[in-house]
Design an enzyme around this catalytic site. Structure first.
Site, short mmCIF file in Angstrom:
data_model
loop_
_atom_site.label_atom_id
_atom_site.label_comp_id
_atom_site.label_asym_id
_atom_site.label_seq_id
_atom_site.Cartn_x
_atom_site.Cartn_y
_atom_site.Cartn_z
N ASP A 1 0.84 -1.20 0.00
CA ASP A 1 0.00 0.00 0.00
C ASP A 1 0.87 1.25 0.00
O ASP A 1 2.02 1.22 0.47
CB ASP A 1 -0.91 -0.03 1.24
N ASN B 1 -11.12 -2.46 -4.98
CA ASN B 1 -10.39 -1.52 -5.82
C ASN B 1 -11.13 -1.16 -7.12
O ASN B 1 -10.76 -0.21 -7.81
CB ASN B 1 -8.98 -2.07 -6.16
C1 IPE Z 1 -5.47 -2.71 -0.05
O1 IPE Z 1 -5.10 -1.39 -0.26
C2 IPE Z 1 -5.61 -3.42 -1.35
C3 IPE Z 1 -4.37 -3.75 -2.05
C4 IPE Z 1 -3.18 -3.49 -1.61
C5 IPE Z 1 -4.53 -4.41 -3.32
P1 IPE Z 1 -6.20 -0.24 -0.38
O2 IPE Z 1 -5.46 1.02 -0.60
O3 IPE Z 1 -7.21 -0.60 -1.40
O4 IPE Z 1 -6.89 -0.29 1.07
P2 IPE Z 1 -7.75 0.76 1.84
O5 IPE Z 1 -8.81 1.25 0.89
O6 IPE Z 1 -6.85 1.88 2.26
O7 IPE Z 1 -8.30 0.02 3.01
C1 IPE Z 2 -1.60 0.21 -3.39
O1 IPE Z 2 -1.37 1.58 -3.40
C2 IPE Z 2 -1.83 -0.35 -4.77
C3 IPE Z 2 -3.17 -0.92 -4.97
C4 IPE Z 2 -4.13 -0.92 -4.08
C5 IPE Z 2 -3.44 -1.49 -6.27
P1 IPE Z 2 -2.57 2.63 -3.36
O2 IPE Z 2 -2.97 2.95 -4.77
O3 IPE Z 2 -3.66 2.15 -2.50
O4 IPE Z 2 -1.85 3.86 -2.72
P2 IPE Z 2 -2.46 4.88 -1.67
O5 IPE Z 2 -2.96 4.08 -0.51
O6 IPE Z 2 -3.55 5.62 -2.36
O7 IPE Z 2 -1.32 5.75 -1.30
MG MG Z 3 -4.09 2.38 -0.53
#
Ligand code: IPE
Ligand code: IPE
Ligand code: MG
Length: 239
Positions: free
Chosen positions: A16, A64
């Site tokens: 993340d 997502n």
């Molecule tokens: C969790 O990250 C999902 C993946 C890493 C694929 P998110 O960024 O989607 O999680 P939340 O929304 O902050 O809980």
């Molecule tokens: C994780 O990074 C990647 C996926 C969930 C695919 P994020 O895209 O959630 O990054 P933040 O949390 O917005 O910084």
């Molecule tokens: Mg995230």
């Protein structure tokens, strides 16, 4: 009953912070994902070298799909490209690629390249690399419950045969050992619907580092910390 934790056999990672990493640098979220993919490659190779038995990445969650269409389209293209590019590393490191999640719900290109990589690496005997794609922990449990209900309905299974052990056989990857260590980067302290059934006794490790900046050094720190923990599984330490 009790067991001293050593090297984790199965490491699961919630990668993340790609978006925040990019924002901090005045870049688009997409750039963060691109850099994040490079980190996936680096961490995979390191885990293979450290003789980790399984490495599972939370790559794309069911939730997502709520993201902007453009970002989703980019992520799907990035996953496709990653699968093609990673084949050489997978082969050289004797890695077996697998996937968990509602794979049918992924775009055709991703499914196609995924199927090729899984097939090509199926006889490899080293680390298992598992990608959680279109994955949701609650869905995994619901999907397993449905399969079991059907077995009972058809008379292939008795209600008494539904146990924690047999339930496992109906999860996305039936022989998967539970993760020993779950790492989440990006600073959030939550599970976000990842491996709900499987993490019941997993050791958790959180870091503020955003995924593109996560290094092999920090991974080694997490593994070291894991090694100092006492896993009791509800029991007591004797002596
Ligand atoms: C969790 O990250 C999902 C993946 C890493 C694929 P998110 O960024 O989607 O999680 P939340 O929304 O902050 O809980
Ligand atoms: C994780 O990074 C990647 C996926 C969930 C695919 P994020 O895209 O959630 O990054 P933040 O949390 O917005 O910084
Ligand atoms: Mg995230």
């Amino acid at each position: 009953m009790t067991e001293k934790a050593k090297t984790p056999a199965h490491i699961a990672i919630i990668l993340d912070g790609n978006g925040r990493w990019a924002k901090q640098r005045g870049l688009t979220r997409i750039k963060g994902h691109t850099r994040g993919a490079d980190t996936v490659t680096e961490i995979t190779q390191h885990c293979a070298k450290r003789k980790v038995k399984q490495l599972t990445f939370y790559t794309f969650s069911q939730e997502n799909w709520k993201r902007p269409k453009l970002e989703i389209r980019f992520l799907m293209r990035l996953i496709t490209k990653y699968l093609i590019k990673e084949r050489k590393n997978i082969e050289e490191n004797n890695i077996r690629l697998t996937a968990i999640g509602r794979i049918d719900g992924l775009p055709e290109n991703v499914r196609k390249e995924l199927a090729v990589s899984i097939e090509e690496s199926k006889n490899n005997t080293g680390m298992v690399l598992c990608l959680a794609l279109n994955y949701g922990g609650r869905s995994e449990i619901v999907d397993a419950a449905k399969k079991i209900a059907r077995e009972v309905e058809c008379g292939n299974m008795e209600l008494e045969d539904v146990t924690e052990e047999s339930f496992n056989d109906y999860l996305y990857m039936p022989n998967m050992p539970d993760p020993d260590l779950l790492i989440r980067t990006g600073g959030e302290i939550r599970i976000s619907n990842f491996l709900l059934w499987e993490v019941s006794y997993t050791e958790l490790w959180f870091t503020r580092t955003c995924w593109p900046d996560f290094s092999t050094k920090e991974l080694d720190e997490a593994i070291k910390d894991y090694g100092s923990r006492e896993r009791r599984f509800g029991g007591v330490i004797r002596g």
